[in-house]
Motif scaffolding. Structure first.
Motif, PDB file in Angstrom:
ATOM      1  N   ALA A  39      61.967 -47.797  44.550  1.00 17.33           N
ATOM      2  CA  ALA A  39      62.669 -47.604  43.277  1.00 17.33           C
ATOM      3  C   ALA A  39      63.197 -46.181  43.163  1.00 17.33           C
ATOM      4  N   GLU A  40      62.384 -45.209  43.558  1.00 16.69           N
ATOM      5  CA  GLU A  40      62.814 -43.807  43.493  1.00 16.69           C
ATOM      6  C   GLU A  40      63.910 -43.525  44.505  1.00 16.69           C
ATOM      7  N   PHE A  41      63.799 -44.127  45.690  1.00 10.77           N
ATOM      8  CA  PHE A  41      64.834 -43.966  46.718  1.00 10.77           C
ATOM      9  C   PHE A  41      66.178 -44.476  46.198  1.00 10.77           C
ATOM     10  N   ILE A  42      66.183 -45.677  45.631  1.00 10.92           N
ATOM     11  CA  ILE A  42      67.428 -46.274  45.141  1.00 10.92           C
ATOM     12  C   ILE A  42      67.989 -45.467  43.964  1.00 10.92           C
ATOM     13  N   ARG A  43      67.107 -44.950  43.109  1.00 15.21           N
ATOM     14  CA  ARG A  43      67.578 -44.145  41.971  1.00 15.21           C
ATOM     15  C   ARG A  43      68.323 -42.904  42.464  1.00 15.21           C
ATOM     16  N   ARG A  44      67.789 -42.265  43.484  1.00 14.08           N
ATOM     17  CA  ARG A  44      68.427 -41.059  44.013  1.00 14.08           C
ATOM     18  C   ARG A  44      69.660 -41.380  44.870  1.00 14.08           C
ATOM     19  N   TYR A  45      69.693 -42.584  45.405  1.00 18.12           N
ATOM     20  CA  TYR A  45      70.748 -42.983  46.354  1.00 18.12           C
ATOM     21  C   TYR A  45      72.134 -42.960  45.708  1.00 18.12           C
ATOM     22  N   ASP A  46      72.223 -43.289  44.436  1.00 14.11           N
ATOM     23  CA  ASP A  46      73.525 -43.382  43.775  1.00 14.11           C
ATOM     24  C   ASP A  46      74.314 -42.080  43.846  1.00 14.11           C
ATOM     25  N   ASP A  47      73.631 -40.958  43.851  1.00 21.80           N
ATOM     26  CA  ASP A  47      74.313 -39.664  43.849  1.00 21.80           C
ATOM     27  C   ASP A  47      74.311 -38.990  45.214  1.00 21.80           C
ATOM     28  N   ALA A  48      73.895 -39.681  46.242  1.00 25.53           N
ATOM     29  CA  ALA A  48      73.754 -39.077  47.570  1.00 25.53           C
ATOM     30  C   ALA A  48      75.073 -39.155  48.326  1.00 25.53           C
ATOM     31  N   VAL A  49      76.017 -38.313  47.949  1.00 21.31           N
ATOM     32  CA  VAL A  49      77.351 -38.357  48.554  1.00 21.31           C
ATOM     33  C   VAL A  49      77.819 -36.999  49.067  1.00 21.31           C
ATOM     34  N   HIS A  50      77.125 -35.942  48.745  1.00 19.71           N
ATOM     35  CA  HIS A  50      77.679 -34.603  48.940  1.00 19.71           C
ATOM     36  C   HIS A  50      77.671 -34.141  50.387  1.00 19.71           C
ATOM     37  N   LEU A  51      76.810 -34.705  51.220  1.00 13.62           N
ATOM     38  CA  LEU A  51      76.785 -34.362  52.640  1.00 13.62           C
ATOM     39  C   LEU A  51      77.389 -35.459  53.508  1.00 13.62           C
ATOM     40  N   THR A  52      77.798 -36.559  52.903  1.00 16.07           N
ATOM     41  CA  THR A  52      78.353 -37.696  53.638  1.00 16.07           C
ATOM     42  C   THR A  52      79.813 -37.432  53.994  1.00 16.07           C
ATOM     43  N   ARG A  53      80.166 -37.718  55.228  1.00 16.63           N
ATOM     44  CA  ARG A  53      81.531 -37.490  55.702  1.00 16.63           C
ATOM     45  C   ARG A  53      82.031 -38.725  56.460  1.00 16.63           C
ATOM     46  N   PRO A  54      83.328 -39.020  56.359  1.00 14.00           N
ATOM     47  CA  PRO A  54      83.899 -40.057  57.240  1.00 14.00           C
ATOM     48  C   PRO A  54      83.891 -39.558  58.682  1.00 14.00           C
ATOM     49  N   TYR A  55      83.778 -40.471  59.613  1.00 12.71           N
ATOM     50  CA  TYR A  55      83.943 -40.086  61.005  1.00 12.71           C
ATOM     51  C   TYR A  55      85.398 -39.666  61.246  1.00 12.71           C
ATOM     52  N   PRO A  56      85.631 -38.792  62.211  1.00  7.89           N
ATOM     53  CA  PRO A  56      87.005 -38.346  62.479  1.00  7.89           C
ATOM     54  C   PRO A  56      87.947 -39.517  62.728  1.00  7.89           C
ATOM     55  N   GLY A  57      89.106 -39.454  62.083  1.00  9.40           N
ATOM     56  CA  GLY A  57      90.143 -40.456  62.302  1.00  9.40           C
ATOM     57  C   GLY A  57      90.013 -41.723  61.498  1.00  9.40           C
ATOM     58  N   VAL A  58      88.945 -41.858  60.684  1.00  9.58           N
ATOM     59  CA  VAL A  58      88.740 -43.104  59.932  1.00  9.58           C
ATOM     60  C   VAL A  58      89.867 -43.332  58.930  1.00  9.58           C
TER      61      VAL A  58
END
Length: 218
Positions: free
Chosen positions: A71-90
């Motif tokens: 439950a805590e993992f999923i709660r935090r997951y919604d905002d976990a975008v700041h270090l996520t990157r598309p792979y090159p060329g996507v």
């Protein structure tokens, strides 16, 4: 025209740094050592519940903690975008596929809320007609039902699934659709041990691979 469905984590985006941050915040709260980025990538692929189960096993946390940690993992997951990157060329590859007249969807084991959040954050929502998450149906990959549901929601056309992992390869096999393997994601075994119609390490190659697969299907 083809109907092309993509996996998300490890295929279009490298989300492992954000997921690692969530996991280590949870572990810190219970006095356990952090996991590495390599461990994080190894745990990803079968949905949030399996990720948390693997996390518990790696740090000797009791089964009784599972629901609370999930439950805590999923709660935090919604905002976990700041270090996520598309792979090159996507982004360029997705744009090229749309220009060629293909229709695109997503079938991921990532929960649907963080899936939509990260697509919005990256500006990728515009590419996909249909998006299905790991909790959108009662079952998730490698059960073929979610992948089949995405194809059913797209216009009828030759079907292709694009992913990075053993889970994706097995899902495509069970659904009876050609699988294009992105080799730079989160797979755990050698490429030659995974059934696939074609493999690629650079997204610049994907439009050409799709065109060749469509010509085979026709």
């Amino acid at each position: 025209m083809a109907a092309i469905v993509f996996d998300l984590d490890g295929t279009l985006i490298d989300s492992a740094p954000d997921i690692c941050g969530i996991a280590n915040a949870l572990l810190d709260r219970v006095g356990r050592a952090p996991i590495t980025l390599a461990e994080t990538r190894d745990f990803i692929g079968n949905g949030a519940g399996v990720f948390v189960a693997r996390l518990r096993a790696a740090r000797d946390l009791p089964d009784a903690d599972h629901d609370r940690l999930l439950a805590e993992f999923i709660r935090r997951y919604d905002d976990a975008v700041h270090l996520t990157r598309p792979y090159p060329g996507v982004e360029e590859a997705l744009s090229a596929l749309l220009r060629a007249g293909h229709v695109l969807g997503i079938c991921t084991n990532k929960p649907i809320r963080p899936t939509r959040v990260v697509l919005r954050h990256l500006g990728f929502e515009r590419f996909f007609e249909t998006v299905l998450g790991g909790d959108s149906l009662p079952v998730h990959k490698p059960d073929p039902a979610p992948l089949c549901a995405v194809f059913e929601a797209l216009p009828q056309a030759p079907e292709i699934y694009v992913g990075d992992s053993e889970v994706d390869a097995e899902t495509a096999r069970r659904a009876g659709v050609p699988f294009l393997l992105f080799t730079e994601g989160y797979r755990k075994c050698p490429v030659d041990q995974m059934p696939h119609a074609a493999a690629f390490s650079d997204f610049a190659a994907l439009p050409g691979l799709v065109a060749r697969q469509v010509s085979v299907d026709v």
